[in-house]
Scaffold this motif. Structure first.
Motif, PDB file in Angstrom:
ATOM      1  N   PRO A  32       0.826  -1.204   0.000  1.00  0.00           N
ATOM      2  CA  PRO A  32       0.000   0.000   0.000  1.00  0.00           C
ATOM      3  C   PRO A  32       0.863   1.259   0.000  1.00  0.00           C
ATOM      4  O   PRO A  32       1.936   1.283   0.589  1.00  0.00           O
ATOM      5  N   ASN A  33       0.367   2.299  -0.705  1.00  0.00           N
ATOM      6  CA  ASN A  33       1.064   3.580  -0.757  1.00  0.00           C
ATOM      7  C   ASN A  33       0.015   4.662  -0.966  1.00  0.00           C
ATOM      8  O   ASN A  33      -0.497   4.824  -2.076  1.00  0.00           O
ATOM      9  N   CYS A  34      -0.293   5.391   0.083  1.00  0.00           N
ATOM     10  CA  CYS A  34      -1.326   6.433   0.063  1.00  0.00           C
ATOM     11  C   CYS A  34      -2.630   5.834  -0.466  1.00  0.00           C
ATOM     12  O   CYS A  34      -3.095   4.854   0.076  1.00  0.00           O
ATOM     13  N   ASP A  35      -3.181   6.404  -1.534  1.00  0.00           N
ATOM     14  CA  ASP A  35      -4.448   5.917  -2.072  1.00  0.00           C
ATOM     15  C   ASP A  35      -4.256   4.801  -3.100  1.00  0.00           C
ATOM     16  O   ASP A  35      -5.217   4.341  -3.705  1.00  0.00           O
ATOM     17  N   GLY A  36      -3.035   4.378  -3.316  1.00  0.00           N
ATOM     18  CA  GLY A  36      -2.750   3.355  -4.317  1.00  0.00           C
ATOM     19  C   GLY A  36      -1.849   2.282  -3.756  1.00  0.00           C
ATOM     20  O   GLY A  36      -1.936   1.928  -2.586  1.00  0.00           O
ATOM     21  N   CYS A  37      -0.984   1.791  -4.611  1.00  0.00           N
ATOM     22  CA  CYS A  37      -0.057   0.756  -4.182  1.00  0.00           C
ATOM     23  C   CYS A  37       1.190   0.770  -5.058  1.00  0.00           C
ATOM     24  O   CYS A  37       1.220   1.403  -6.111  1.00  0.00           O
ATOM     25  N   GLU A  38       2.204   0.085  -4.612  1.00  0.00           N
ATOM     26  CA  GLU A  38       3.429  -0.141  -5.360  1.00  0.00           C
ATOM     27  C   GLU A  38       3.553  -1.638  -5.580  1.00  0.00           C
ATOM     28  O   GLU A  38       3.222  -2.426  -4.691  1.00  0.00           O
ATOM     29  N   VAL A  39       4.013  -2.030  -6.750  1.00  0.00           N
ATOM     30  CA  VAL A  39       4.224  -3.440  -7.063  1.00  0.00           C
ATOM     31  C   VAL A  39       5.715  -3.651  -7.292  1.00  0.00           C
ATOM     32  O   VAL A  39       6.342  -2.891  -8.031  1.00  0.00           O
ATOM     33  N   ALA A  40       6.274  -4.653  -6.633  1.00  0.00           N
ATOM     34  CA  ALA A  40       7.688  -4.987  -6.801  1.00  0.00           C
ATOM     35  C   ALA A  40       7.810  -6.433  -7.263  1.00  0.00           C
ATOM     36  O   ALA A  40       7.225  -7.334  -6.661  1.00  0.00           O
ATOM     37  N   PHE A  41       8.548  -6.618  -8.342  1.00  0.00           N
ATOM     38  CA  PHE A  41       8.772  -7.952  -8.911  1.00  0.00           C
ATOM     39  C   PHE A  41      10.282  -8.141  -8.999  1.00  0.00           C
ATOM     40  O   PHE A  41      10.969  -7.354  -9.652  1.00  0.00           O
TER      41      PHE A  41
END
Length: 76
Positions: A32-41
């Motif tokens: 989660p990041n504020c109102d969205g998200c971060e994806v890490a692959f």
């Protein structure tokens, strides 16, 4: 593809079973990041991949991540 069990931690790790039977582990996280998200692959380079093959794998993952971003932005 074999996915990690459902969890509350954003872990979407998965194994891809190639036609040869080789299993490739893929580490995927959603944070989660504020109102969205971060994806890490994370793309791991195995001993059997030369630089060109590894670059091709990275390119494929990058293409998939761009498609995921586009899909998520369309549905947001």
């Amino acid at each position: 593809v074999r996915m990690a069990p459902d969890n509350d931690f954003g872990v979407l790790d998965h194994d891809v079973v190639l036609p040869s039977g080789q299993v490739v582990y893929n580490a995927l996280r959603v944070m989660p990041n504020c109102d969205g998200c971060e994806v890490a692959f994370t793309v791991f380079r195995t001993d059997d991949l030369d630089a060109a093959a590894f670059g091709g794998a990275v390119d494929h993952v990058e293409k998939d991540l761009h498609a995921l971003k586009a899909q998520m932005e369309r549905t947001a």
